[in-house]
Enzyme design. Sequence first.
Site, PDB file in Angstrom:
ATOM      1  N   ASP A 175       0.874  -1.186   0.000  1.00  0.00           N
ATOM      2  CA  ASP A 175       0.000   0.000   0.000  1.00  0.00           C
ATOM      3  C   ASP A 175       0.900   1.222   0.000  1.00  0.00           C
ATOM      4  OD1 ASP A 175      -3.242   0.283   0.982  1.00  0.00           O
ATOM      5  OD2 ASP A 175      -2.011   2.095   0.986  1.00  0.00           O
ATOM      6  N   ALA A 233     -10.773  -4.210  -9.052  1.00  0.00           N
ATOM      7  CA  ALA A 233     -10.703  -2.819  -8.565  1.00  0.00           C
ATOM      8  C   ALA A 233     -11.224  -1.855  -9.635  1.00  0.00           C
ATOM      9  CB  ALA A 233      -9.280  -2.482  -8.156  1.00  0.00           C
ATOM     10  N   GLU A 263     -16.208   0.051 -20.211  1.00  0.00           N
ATOM     11  CA  GLU A 263     -17.321  -0.831 -19.862  1.00  0.00           C
ATOM     12  C   GLU A 263     -18.588  -0.328 -20.555  1.00  0.00           C
ATOM     13  OE1 GLU A 263     -17.464  -1.126 -15.584  1.00  0.00           O
ATOM     14  OE2 GLU A 263     -15.417  -1.910 -15.481  1.00  0.00           O
ATOM     15  N   HIS A 286     -18.457  -6.371 -13.991  1.00  0.00           N
ATOM     16  CA  HIS A 286     -18.424  -5.380 -12.883  1.00  0.00           C
ATOM     17  C   HIS A 286     -19.540  -5.651 -11.850  1.00  0.00           C
ATOM     18  CE1 HIS A 286     -16.953  -1.088 -11.857  1.00  0.00           C
ATOM     19  NE2 HIS A 286     -17.274  -1.743 -10.764  1.00  0.00           N
TER      20      HIS A 286
HETATM   21  P1  NAI Z   1     -10.114   1.886  -0.028  1.00  0.00           P
HETATM   22  O1  NAI Z   1      -9.970   3.348  -0.299  1.00  0.00           O
HETATM   23  O2  NAI Z   1     -10.627   1.466   1.283  1.00  0.00           O
HETATM   24  O3  NAI Z   1      -8.679   1.172  -0.252  1.00  0.00           O
HETATM   25  C1  NAI Z   1      -7.822   1.458  -1.314  1.00  0.00           C
HETATM   26  C2  NAI Z   1      -6.403   1.281  -0.821  1.00  0.00           C
HETATM   27  O4  NAI Z   1      -5.516   1.437  -1.918  1.00  0.00           O
HETATM   28  C3  NAI Z   1      -5.999   2.298   0.231  1.00  0.00           C
HETATM   29  O5  NAI Z   1      -5.458   1.664   1.353  1.00  0.00           O
HETATM   30  C4  NAI Z   1      -4.965   3.164  -0.498  1.00  0.00           C
HETATM   31  O6  NAI Z   1      -3.976   3.691   0.379  1.00  0.00           O
HETATM   32  C5  NAI Z   1      -4.390   2.168  -1.461  1.00  0.00           C
HETATM   33  N1  NAI Z   1      -3.712   2.771  -2.602  1.00  0.00           N
HETATM   34  C6  NAI Z   1      -4.051   3.890  -3.275  1.00  0.00           C
HETATM   35  N2  NAI Z   1      -3.177   4.131  -4.265  1.00  0.00           N
HETATM   36  C7  NAI Z   1      -2.265   3.133  -4.209  1.00  0.00           C
HETATM   37  C8  NAI Z   1      -1.100   2.831  -4.964  1.00  0.00           C
HETATM   38  N3  NAI Z   1      -0.705   3.614  -5.979  1.00  0.00           N
HETATM   39  N4  NAI Z   1      -0.394   1.730  -4.633  1.00  0.00           N
HETATM   40  C9  NAI Z   1      -0.769   0.953  -3.591  1.00  0.00           C
HETATM   41  N5  NAI Z   1      -1.858   1.203  -2.829  1.00  0.00           N
HETATM   42  C10 NAI Z   1      -2.596   2.269  -3.142  1.00  0.00           C
HETATM   43  O7  NAI Z   1     -10.972   1.300  -1.220  1.00  0.00           O
HETATM   44  P2  NAI Z   1     -11.811  -0.037  -1.233  1.00  0.00           P
HETATM   45  O8  NAI Z   1     -13.182   0.226  -0.748  1.00  0.00           O
HETATM   46  O9  NAI Z   1     -11.008  -1.110  -0.610  1.00  0.00           O
HETATM   47  O10 NAI Z   1     -11.938  -0.286  -2.807  1.00  0.00           O
HETATM   48  C11 NAI Z   1     -10.784  -0.631  -3.585  1.00  0.00           C
HETATM   49  C12 NAI Z   1     -11.144  -0.600  -5.058  1.00  0.00           C
HETATM   50  O11 NAI Z   1     -12.192  -1.512  -5.338  1.00  0.00           O
HETATM   51  C13 NAI Z   1     -11.622   0.763  -5.558  1.00  0.00           C
HETATM   52  O12 NAI Z   1     -11.053   1.031  -6.805  1.00  0.00           O
HETATM   53  C14 NAI Z   1     -13.069   0.558  -5.794  1.00  0.00           C
HETATM   54  O13 NAI Z   1     -13.583   1.401  -6.772  1.00  0.00           O
HETATM   55  C15 NAI Z   1     -13.106  -0.903  -6.224  1.00  0.00           C
HETATM   56  N6  NAI Z   1     -14.432  -1.489  -6.070  1.00  0.00           N
HETATM   57  C16 NAI Z   1     -14.871  -2.356  -7.034  1.00  0.00           C
HETATM   58  C17 NAI Z   1     -16.125  -2.931  -6.937  1.00  0.00           C
HETATM   59  C18 NAI Z   1     -16.604  -3.900  -7.957  1.00  0.00           C
HETATM   60  O14 NAI Z   1     -17.811  -4.054  -8.136  1.00  0.00           O
HETATM   61  N7  NAI Z   1     -15.726  -4.607  -8.628  1.00  0.00           N
HETATM   62  C19 NAI Z   1     -17.037  -2.595  -5.840  1.00  0.00           C
HETATM   63  C20 NAI Z   1     -16.433  -1.761  -4.824  1.00  0.00           C
HETATM   64  C21 NAI Z   1     -15.193  -1.206  -4.977  1.00  0.00           C
END
Ligand code: NAI
Length: 404
Positions: A175, A233, A263, A286
């Site tokens: 992270d 993601a 998409e 998705h």
């Molecule tokens: P979150 O904000 O809780 O966690 C994201 C993490 O990524 C954070 O800890 C952040 O510090 C880290 N991060 C940011 N930039 C980074 C980088 N360059 N290198 C390494 N780490 C980095 O977000 P959450 O809720 O865990 O969601 C993660 C992803 O999942 C988001 O993109 C979200 O849009 C996607 N998502 C996809 C869904 C789907 O239906 N497939 C549904 C919900 C979320």
Amino acid sequence: MHTQSGKIILLEGIHEAADELLAGTGLEIQRIQGSPDAARLKEYASEADVLCIRSRTQIDHSVLEAANRLCAIGCFCIGTNQVDLKIAAEHGIAVFNAPFSNTRSVAELTLAELVMLLRRIPQRNADMHSGQWRKSASGSHEVRGRTLGIVGYGHIGTQLSVLAEALGMRVIYHDIIAKLPIGNANPARDLESLLSESDVVSLHVPATQATRNMIGERELGQMKQGGFLINNARGNVVDLDALAAALDSGQVGGAALDVFPEEPKSGDAKFTTPLAGRTNVLLTPHIGGNTLEAQAAIAREVGSKLNRFLLEGATGTAVNLPNVDLPSRGPGQHRILHFHRNVPGVLGRMHTALAGLNVNINAEFLQSSGDLSYVILDVDPIEIETVHEELSKIPETIRIRTII
Ligand code: NAI
């Protein structure tokens, strides 16, 4: 508007788990099937005190212009791109959403894909559908004892970490922020180490400049030979042409993808990807966060945020307004909620106006952000119309609401 009167309009079949929380505000609830056309939407917006939508209803400038009574919009989904947040803020309209209610759903799908990939189920499934009985342990592994590398150790990443450890996996993560390891997980030294140590790499980062194509030819080459990649993601985190080449060469043993750089906007549009036709790739449209449980959790999350806003004025979780939270009012107190333009002297003029009406202020909390200020005042019982009339004379006033 005084809370306890007015109307909440729910569009797009929002889960009924919201109803009890919304009914608790005392406002009338009206449910409309589907997402209305632009003309009907303006009508609903002009009638509603609160409008509840999902992702299909576009609340743009023209809809907000028609929304004279509207004080809040509930987006019963993750994103808020469908609402013009700036214009809503300029009208003193609070916008709420549910950013984390589908976290568990994504983590569970990822876990399932991980098992499927290590057991080569996509290939076995395709074989069976084409009449081939290939009973073999070749290339098929338990996940127990394998290393999972999680990129982005946020809400989803940490949930997945706990679930994967329960299956006996070793978990490492990367992270950009130093994160507290959950359970027995350990931070990797850097992305390259994570890629080289992991049997499965799972991506859970947001779409940012830094994550755009963060997994390309070089990074795929740094993965273990025959390792697996999961991207649930955002679509532009992985270079799909590079992934297709890595799958063809055997550098990557299989992949699961739920998100894509482009998409389709609707179910009628054709979907294409350079990964199509490969039996070692799981493709899903998705749907990582799409479960009935997530829908119910979203309904409860946004429902409770609207409930607190309507009954207490709390904007602590609003995405577009200054965040103000105050404890519940004392017994017999009235609460004045005042949105105004953030210029010097407004508070003084409010105090003078209220003193002129002999209104006693018992508590006050102000928060400003950019051009907008929001102040909550708890006062002894007031004559609402007179107070609204006087405060409306302050030219910077955007919106007044009283909770009695
Ligand atoms: P979150 O904000 O809780 O966690 C994201 C993490 O990524 C954070 O800890 C952040 O510090 C880290 N991060 C940011 N930039 C980074 C980088 N360059 N290198 C390494 N780490 C980095 O977000 P959450 O809720 O865990 O969601 C993660 C992803 O999942 C988001 O993109 C979200 O849009 C996607 N998502 C996809 C869904 C789907 O239906 N497939 C549904 C919900 C979320």
